[in-house]
Design a protein around this motif. Structure first.
Motif, short mmCIF file in Angstrom:
data_model
loop_
_atom_site.label_atom_id
_atom_site.label_comp_id
_atom_site.label_asym_id
_atom_site.label_seq_id
_atom_site.Cartn_x
_atom_site.Cartn_y
_atom_site.Cartn_z
N ASP A 35 39.33 42.52 31.10
CA ASP A 35 38.79 43.47 32.08
C ASP A 35 37.38 43.93 31.73
OD1 ASP A 35 41.08 43.40 33.60
OD2 ASP A 35 41.98 45.15 32.66
N SER A 36 36.63 43.09 31.00
CA SER A 36 35.27 43.49 30.66
C SER A 36 34.27 42.37 30.93
CB SER A 36 35.18 43.93 29.19
OG SER A 36 35.37 42.83 28.34
N ILE A 37 33.03 42.80 31.14
CA ILE A 37 31.92 41.89 31.38
C ILE A 37 30.79 42.36 30.48
CG2 ILE A 37 30.27 41.03 33.09
CD1 ILE A 37 32.55 41.80 35.15
N SER A 38 30.24 41.45 29.68
CA SER A 38 29.20 41.90 28.75
C SER A 38 28.07 40.89 28.64
CB SER A 38 29.81 42.15 27.37
OG SER A 38 30.41 40.98 26.87
N SER A 39 26.88 41.45 28.51
CA SER A 39 25.65 40.71 28.27
C SER A 39 24.64 41.76 27.81
CB SER A 39 25.16 40.03 29.56
OG SER A 39 24.54 40.96 30.43
N PRO A 40 23.42 41.34 27.45
CA PRO A 40 22.43 42.35 27.10
C PRO A 40 22.17 43.34 28.25
CG PRO A 40 21.72 40.21 26.33
CD PRO A 40 22.94 39.98 27.18
N ASP A 41 22.34 42.90 29.51
CA ASP A 41 22.07 43.77 30.66
C ASP A 41 23.30 44.41 31.27
OD1 ASP A 41 19.23 43.32 30.73
OD2 ASP A 41 19.67 41.32 31.49
N LEU A 42 24.48 43.91 30.96
CA LEU A 42 25.72 44.40 31.56
C LEU A 42 26.73 44.76 30.48
CD1 LEU A 42 26.20 41.56 34.19
CD2 LEU A 42 25.62 43.91 34.74
N GLN A 43 27.25 45.96 30.55
CA GLN A 43 28.36 46.39 29.71
C GLN A 43 29.32 47.11 30.65
OE1 GLN A 43 25.09 47.85 28.69
NE2 GLN A 43 24.69 45.81 27.91
N LEU A 44 30.27 46.36 31.20
CA LEU A 44 31.18 46.89 32.21
C LEU A 44 32.61 46.75 31.73
CD1 LEU A 44 29.54 45.18 35.32
CD2 LEU A 44 29.28 47.58 34.61
N SER A 45 33.43 47.75 32.06
CA SER A 45 34.83 47.72 31.70
C SER A 45 35.66 48.26 32.86
CB SER A 45 35.06 48.57 30.46
OG SER A 45 36.42 48.57 30.11
N ARG A 46 36.71 47.55 33.16
CA ARG A 46 37.62 47.98 34.23
C ARG A 46 38.81 48.67 33.61
NH1 ARG A 46 40.49 44.16 38.74
NH2 ARG A 46 41.77 45.78 39.63
N ASP A 47 39.12 49.84 34.14
CA ASP A 47 40.28 50.60 33.71
C ASP A 47 41.10 50.89 34.96
OD1 ASP A 47 42.13 52.17 32.42
OD2 ASP A 47 40.83 53.91 32.27
N GLY A 48 42.10 50.07 35.22
CA GLY A 48 42.89 50.22 36.44
C GLY A 48 42.04 49.96 37.66
N LYS A 49 41.82 51.00 38.46
CA LYS A 49 41.04 50.86 39.69
C LYS A 49 39.64 51.45 39.56
CE LYS A 49 44.97 50.68 42.76
NZ LYS A 49 45.59 51.18 43.97
N THR A 50 39.13 51.51 38.33
CA THR A 50 37.79 52.05 38.09
C THR A 50 36.98 51.08 37.26
OG1 THR A 50 38.71 54.29 38.09
CG2 THR A 50 36.51 54.02 37.17
N LEU A 51 35.73 50.85 37.68
CA LEU A 51 34.78 50.03 36.93
C LEU A 51 33.71 50.98 36.40
CD1 LEU A 51 33.78 47.21 36.06
CD2 LEU A 51 32.48 47.14 38.20
N ARG A 52 33.53 50.99 35.08
CA ARG A 52 32.56 51.88 34.44
C ARG A 52 31.70 51.11 33.47
NH1 ARG A 52 36.32 57.07 32.83
NH2 ARG A 52 37.37 57.15 34.83
N GLY A 53 30.52 51.67 33.22
CA GLY A 53 29.65 51.07 32.21
C GLY A 53 28.20 51.19 32.58
N ARG A 54 27.43 50.17 32.16
CA ARG A 54 25.99 50.15 32.43
C ARG A 54 25.61 48.78 32.95
NH1 ARG A 54 23.14 54.22 31.39
NH2 ARG A 54 21.19 53.19 30.99
N ALA A 55 24.66 48.77 33.89
CA ALA A 55 24.13 47.53 34.43
C ALA A 55 22.63 47.70 34.61
CB ALA A 55 24.79 47.20 35.77
N PHE A 56 21.87 46.90 33.91
CA PHE A 56 20.41 46.90 34.03
C PHE A 56 19.84 48.31 33.84
CE2 PHE A 56 22.23 43.43 36.45
CZ PHE A 56 21.64 42.36 35.82
N GLY A 57 20.35 49.01 32.83
CA GLY A 57 19.85 50.33 32.48
C GLY A 57 20.37 51.48 33.34
N GLN A 58 21.31 51.20 34.24
CA GLN A 58 21.85 52.24 35.11
C GLN A 58 23.34 52.45 34.84
OE1 GLN A 58 20.47 52.27 39.25
NE2 GLN A 58 19.48 50.32 38.78
N THR A 59 23.78 53.68 34.94
CA THR A 59 25.19 54.00 34.78
C THR A 59 25.95 53.54 36.03
OG1 THR A 59 24.66 55.91 33.43
CG2 THR A 59 26.84 55.87 34.41
#
Length: 169
Positions: A35-59
């Protein structure tokens, strides 16, 4: 998106699967695991029905519910509704604070997300290839690979992730 969810567009490479977007001026590669996506520009994690993290310097805080997703990317509101009809997923609403419309099938990906419009056709190997324009001269070739691990997470998660990478010039 049913066909896309069934096959994904990139061959699985062992346990690691990657989402790729290549343009003449940029390259994004993100590792998709569980449930996660990661790269230098993307740090995303899915928790049930919510996607949280950072993408290109934005929350990023997006709710993934049924036939829509909504929340914020940076300070911009995002709300996309989507439906599947005859093998095509149609998504409409706003992403990155702009009107967005995206159509995805096993044959093509077309539409506008954020500042960028896309016209991509599926290839025999499952990639999408074509052109995009982000307010200037069209860029060619543009190549997009969506791994089965992302497509398996469902339409809302796939659209949220694609919106985040496709909307960035």
């Amino acid at each position: 998106m049913t066909a896309l969810l069934a096959m994904g567009t990139a061959a699985a490479q062992g346990w690691d699967q990657y989402l790729y977007l290549r343009t003449p001026n940029a390259a994004i590669t993100a590792r998709v695991t569980g449930d996660s996506i990661s790269s230098p520009d993307l740090q995303l994690s899915r928790d049930g029905k919510t996607l949280r993290g950072r993408a290109f310097g934005q929350t990023v805080f997006l709710g993934l519910n049924g036939k829509e997703l909504g929340g914020t990317v940076g300070r911009e509101l995002t709300r996309l509704s989507f439906e599947d009809h005859d093998g095509v997923t149609h998504a409409r609403g706003s992403f990155y604070g702009r009107v967005s419309e995206l159509n995805i099938s096993a044959e093509e990906l077309t539409g506008t997300v954020g500042a960028c419009s896309y016209d991509l056709k599926a290839t025999k190997d499952g990639s999408y290839v074509g052109s995009r324009s982000c307010g200037g001269v069209p860029e060619r070739p543009v190549i997009l690979d969506i791994p089965p691990a992302l497509a398996k997470q469902g339409t809302a998660m796939t659209l949220a992730t694609l919106g985040l990478i496709l909307g960035v010039p």
